[in-house]
Scaffold this motif. Structure first.
Motif, PDB file in Angstrom:
ATOM      1  N   TRP A 153       0.807  -1.171  -0.024  1.00 18.19           N
ATOM      2  CA  TRP A 153      -0.086   0.144   0.201  1.00 18.19           C
ATOM      3  C   TRP A 153       0.800   1.243  -0.154  1.00 18.19           C
ATOM      4  O   TRP A 153       0.436   2.290  -0.605  1.00 18.19           O
ATOM      5  N   LYS A 154       2.010   1.096   0.753  1.00 23.23           N
ATOM      6  CA  LYS A 154       2.976   2.205   0.554  1.00 23.23           C
ATOM      7  C   LYS A 154       3.333   2.425  -0.687  1.00 23.23           C
ATOM      8  O   LYS A 154       3.545   3.670  -1.393  1.00 23.23           O
ATOM      9  N   ASP A 155       3.743   1.402  -1.454  1.00 23.61           N
ATOM     10  CA  ASP A 155       4.315   1.661  -2.857  1.00 23.61           C
ATOM     11  C   ASP A 155       2.960   2.153  -3.547  1.00 23.61           C
ATOM     12  O   ASP A 155       3.256   3.090  -4.679  1.00 23.61           O
ATOM     13  N   ILE A 156       1.717   1.845  -3.455  1.00 20.92           N
ATOM     14  CA  ILE A 156       0.947   2.439  -4.227  1.00 20.92           C
ATOM     15  C   ILE A 156       0.665   3.814  -3.959  1.00 20.92           C
ATOM     16  O   ILE A 156       0.389   4.961  -4.746  1.00 20.92           O
ATOM     17  N   LYS A 157       0.928   4.309  -2.630  1.00 23.27           N
ATOM     18  CA  LYS A 157       0.655   5.648  -2.268  1.00 23.27           C
ATOM     19  C   LYS A 157       1.876   6.353  -2.906  1.00 23.27           C
ATOM     20  O   LYS A 157       1.687   7.598  -3.422  1.00 23.27           O
ATOM     21  N   MET A 158       2.876   5.950  -3.000  1.00 22.56           N
ATOM     22  CA  MET A 158       4.266   6.583  -3.783  1.00 22.56           C
ATOM     23  C   MET A 158       3.756   6.916  -5.162  1.00 22.56           C
ATOM     24  O   MET A 158       4.274   7.721  -5.663  1.00 22.56           O
ATOM     25  N   ILE A 159       3.562   5.532  -5.830  1.00 22.74           N
ATOM     26  CA  ILE A 159       2.994   5.817  -7.044  1.00 22.74           C
ATOM     27  C   ILE A 159       1.975   7.105  -7.389  1.00 22.74           C
ATOM     28  O   ILE A 159       2.404   8.058  -8.080  1.00 22.74           O
ATOM     29  N   PHE A 160       1.193   7.180  -6.497  1.00 24.89           N
ATOM     30  CA  PHE A 160       0.057   8.192  -6.710  1.00 24.89           C
ATOM     31  C   PHE A 160       0.568   9.430  -6.603  1.00 24.89           C
ATOM     32  O   PHE A 160       0.402  10.390  -7.036  1.00 24.89           O
ATOM     33  N   CYS A 161       1.316   9.710  -5.361  1.00 22.47           N
ATOM     34  CA  CYS A 161       2.163  10.836  -5.301  1.00 22.47           C
ATOM     35  C   CYS A 161       2.761  11.282  -6.178  1.00 22.47           C
ATOM     36  O   CYS A 161       3.078  12.504  -6.669  1.00 22.47           O
ATOM     37  N   THR A 162       3.609  10.406  -6.746  1.00 18.38           N
ATOM     38  CA  THR A 162       4.719  10.695  -8.086  1.00 18.38           C
ATOM     39  C   THR A 162       3.648  11.482  -8.811  1.00 18.38           C
ATOM     40  O   THR A 162       4.176  12.362  -9.690  1.00 18.38           O
ATOM     41  N   VAL A 163       2.758  10.590  -9.454  1.00 24.43           N
ATOM     42  CA  VAL A 163       1.939  10.835 -10.501  1.00 24.43           C
ATOM     43  C   VAL A 163       1.318  12.226 -10.363  1.00 24.43           C
ATOM     44  O   VAL A 163       1.266  13.047 -11.407  1.00 24.43           O
ATOM     45  N   LEU A 164       0.693  12.514  -9.134  1.00 27.84           N
ATOM     46  CA  LEU A 164      -0.047  13.426  -9.120  1.00 27.84           C
ATOM     47  C   LEU A 164       0.962  14.865  -8.316  1.00 27.84           C
ATOM     48  O   LEU A 164       0.393  15.944  -8.336  1.00 27.84           O
ATOM     49  N   GLY A 165       2.290  14.410  -8.171  1.00 23.04           N
ATOM     50  CA  GLY A 165       3.199  15.671  -7.820  1.00 23.04           C
ATOM     51  C   GLY A 165       2.910  15.890  -6.539  1.00 23.04           C
ATOM     52  O   GLY A 165       3.217  17.132  -6.049  1.00 23.04           O
ATOM     53  N   LYS A 166       2.287  15.076  -5.663  1.00 22.58           N
ATOM     54  CA  LYS A 166       2.190  15.157  -4.151  1.00 22.58           C
ATOM     55  C   LYS A 166       3.285  14.884  -3.250  1.00 22.58           C
ATOM     56  O   LYS A 166       4.199  14.029  -3.543  1.00 22.58           O
ATOM     57  N   LYS A 167       3.282  15.464  -1.914  1.00 19.54           N
ATOM     58  CA  LYS A 167       4.417  15.034  -1.154  1.00 19.54           C
ATOM     59  C   LYS A 167       3.885  13.726  -0.109  1.00 19.54           C
ATOM     60  O   LYS A 167       2.523  13.903  -0.065  1.00 19.54           O
ATOM     61  N   MET A 168       4.791  13.208   0.519  1.00 25.24           N
ATOM     62  CA  MET A 168       4.195  12.041   1.467  1.00 25.24           C
ATOM     63  C   MET A 168       5.397  11.971   2.461  1.00 25.24           C
ATOM     64  O   MET A 168       6.475  12.466   2.212  1.00 25.24           O
ATOM     65  N   GLU A 169       4.975  11.340   3.409  1.00 29.39           N
ATOM     66  CA  GLU A 169       5.932  11.080   4.455  1.00 29.39           C
ATOM     67  C   GLU A 169       6.684   9.965   4.233  1.00 29.39           C
ATOM     68  O   GLU A 169       5.925   8.758   4.155  1.00 29.39           O
ATOM     69  N   TYR A 170       7.727   9.794   4.296  1.00 30.32           N
ATOM     70  CA  TYR A 170       8.737   8.418   4.118  1.00 30.32           C
ATOM     71  C   TYR A 170       9.866   8.546   4.883  1.00 30.32           C
ATOM     72  O   TYR A 170      10.719   9.426   4.810  1.00 30.32           O
ATOM     73  N   ALA A 171      10.278   7.534   5.692  1.00 28.51           N
ATOM     74  CA  ALA A 171      11.453   7.505   6.624  1.00 28.51           C
ATOM     75  C   ALA A 171      11.490   8.845   7.424  1.00 28.51           C
ATOM     76  O   ALA A 171      12.536   9.109   7.813  1.00 28.51           O
ATOM     77  N   GLY A 172      10.184   8.910   7.980  1.00 27.49           N
ATOM     78  CA  GLY A 172      10.269  10.160   8.689  1.00 27.49           C
ATOM     79  C   GLY A 172      10.603  11.631   8.289  1.00 27.49           C
ATOM     80  O   GLY A 172      10.690  12.615   8.954  1.00 27.49           O
ATOM     81  N   GLU A 173      10.640  11.686   7.044  1.00 24.94           N
ATOM     82  CA  GLU A 173      10.653  12.870   6.169  1.00 24.94           C
ATOM     83  C   GLU A 173       9.606  13.118   5.237  1.00 24.94           C
ATOM     84  O   GLU A 173       9.112  12.051   4.707  1.00 24.94           O
ATOM     85  N   VAL A 174       9.322  14.245   5.074  1.00 26.29           N
ATOM     86  CA  VAL A 174       8.277  14.617   3.987  1.00 26.29           C
ATOM     87  C   VAL A 174       9.153  14.798   2.365  1.00 26.29           C
ATOM     88  O   VAL A 174       9.706  15.445   2.304  1.00 26.29           O
ATOM     89  N   ILE A 175       8.677  13.895   1.671  1.00 24.22           N
ATOM     90  CA  ILE A 175       9.377  13.926   0.347  1.00 24.22           C
ATOM     91  C   ILE A 175       8.284  14.023  -0.776  1.00 24.22           C
ATOM     92  O   ILE A 175       7.281  13.827  -0.664  1.00 24.22           O
TER      93      ILE A 175
END
Length: 70
Positions: free
Chosen positions: A48-70
């Motif tokens: 599910w985190k992979d799916i979230k990463m894909i959507f964030c990448t496609v939509l140009g959104k930021k997400m929290e990953y490894a304690g950082e907002v990327i």
């Protein structure tokens, strides 16, 4: 980012070739951070985190990953 590091080093009097400074930056900053993120991904793998990463990448959104907002 790399160009700024090279310019800063040269301003400080580093007389090495720019390529040598770039390699130093890669070896001391980029590579260790990349390994850190890869280890985090390996230990916290989630479909599910992979799916979230894909959507964030496609939509140009930021997400929290490894304690950082990327």
């Amino acid at each position: 980012m790399i160009a700024e590091y090279v310019a800063q080093k040269q301003k400080e009097g580093d007389t090495r070739d720019a390529q040598d400074i770039v390699v130093e930056y890669n070896d001391t900053v980029i590579y260790p951070d990349n390994v850190r993120l890869n280890c985090y991904y390996y230990r916290h793998y989630s479909f599910w985190k992979d799916i979230k990463m894909i959507f964030c990448t496609v939509l140009g959104k930021k997400m929290e990953y490894a304690g950082e907002v990327i």
